[in-house]
Design an enzyme around this catalytic site. Structure first.
Site, PDB file in Angstrom:
ATOM      1  N   THR A  89     -10.210   2.407   0.902  1.00 36.33           N
ATOM      2  CA  THR A  89      -9.005   2.061   1.647  1.00 36.33           C
ATOM      3  C   THR A  89      -7.780   2.497   0.868  1.00 36.33           C
ATOM      4  O   THR A  89      -7.733   2.348  -0.360  1.00 36.33           O
ATOM      5  CB  THR A  89      -8.936   0.535   1.873  1.00 36.33           C
ATOM      6  OG1 THR A  89     -10.091   0.127   2.589  1.00 36.33           O
ATOM      7  CG2 THR A  89      -7.693   0.145   2.659  1.00 36.33           C
ATOM      8  N   CYS A 144       3.388   9.640   1.319  1.00 33.71           N
ATOM      9  CA  CYS A 144       2.247  10.161   0.557  1.00 33.71           C
ATOM     10  C   CYS A 144       1.207  10.730   1.517  1.00 33.71           C
ATOM     11  O   CYS A 144       1.199  10.410   2.705  1.00 33.71           O
ATOM     12  CB  CYS A 144       1.601   9.045  -0.262  1.00 33.71           C
ATOM     13  SG  CYS A 144       2.648   8.344  -1.530  1.00 33.71           S
ATOM     14  N   HIS A 179      -4.853  10.489  -3.190  1.00 37.12           N
ATOM     15  CA  HIS A 179      -3.631   9.892  -2.638  1.00 37.12           C
ATOM     16  C   HIS A 179      -2.495  10.412  -3.502  1.00 37.12           C
ATOM     17  O   HIS A 179      -2.299   9.946  -4.615  1.00 37.12           O
ATOM     18  CB  HIS A 179      -3.729   8.369  -2.708  1.00 37.12           C
ATOM     19  CG  HIS A 179      -2.525   7.641  -2.196  1.00 37.12           C
ATOM     20  ND1 HIS A 179      -2.624   6.400  -1.628  1.00 37.12           N
ATOM     21  CD2 HIS A 179      -1.207   7.944  -2.174  1.00 37.12           C
ATOM     22  CE1 HIS A 179      -1.422   5.973  -1.282  1.00 37.12           C
ATOM     23  NE2 HIS A 179      -0.551   6.902  -1.620  1.00 37.12           N
TER      24      HIS A 179
END
Length: 156
Positions: A24, A30, A47
């Site tokens: 998650t 981003c 990420h």
């Protein structure tokens, strides 16, 4: 059948596994790039916050070019091959009012991810990018599935 393991992916980090994980992360400007090997049924996700490292300071995974290279390396270490990978791209929202030129971080992040996938010959099979909403995604490293929920739009 055992439940999948869970991992929360922080900004500027990368995760890859041959085991089944539900990874998650929460995105604004981003971008998260999910790569999945359809033969090995293994995947990874990054990420990143900014598109490209300028060569100054530390070369960290907060930069898209570095994060993508490192994710590809981690997947190669797991036995994944580029020709078996598919990509899914999420994020790149416009989170501030001034989102033009040098401030268009979200746009620049998603453009970099798309450009590098073209360069590596990795097909982008899904993407949900841009707009003014944040996103919460859950990536399944075993199936390649991504579940996404948009947050409320930012106020103007």
């Amino acid at each position: 059948m055992p439940k999948p393991l869970r991992h929360f992916l922080l900004p500027a980090t990368i995760f890859a596994s041959r085991e089944e994980y539900l990874v998650t992360t929460v995105l604004g400007s981003c971008v998260a790039l999910c790569l999945w090997d359809k033969r090995l049924m293994a995947g990874g996700i990054n990420h990143f916050m900014l598109p490209a490292w300028t060569g100054e300071g530390e070369s960290s995974a907060k930069y898209g070019d570095i994060a993508i290279e490192r994710l590809l390396g981690m997947l190669a270490d797991l036995g994944c091959r580029k020709e078996n990978l598919v990509a899914k791209i999420f994020g790149g929202s416009s989170m501030i009012n001034e989102n033009s030129g040098a401030y268009a971080i979200g746009d620049r992040n998603m453009e970099l991810a798309e450009q590098l996938m073209r360069q590596y010959g990795i097909p982008v099979v899904a993407s949900e990018t841009g707009g003014c909403s944040g996103r919460r995604i859950i990536f399944n490293t075993r199936t390649g599935d991504v579940y996404m929920k948009k947050s409320a739009k930012r106020s103007k």
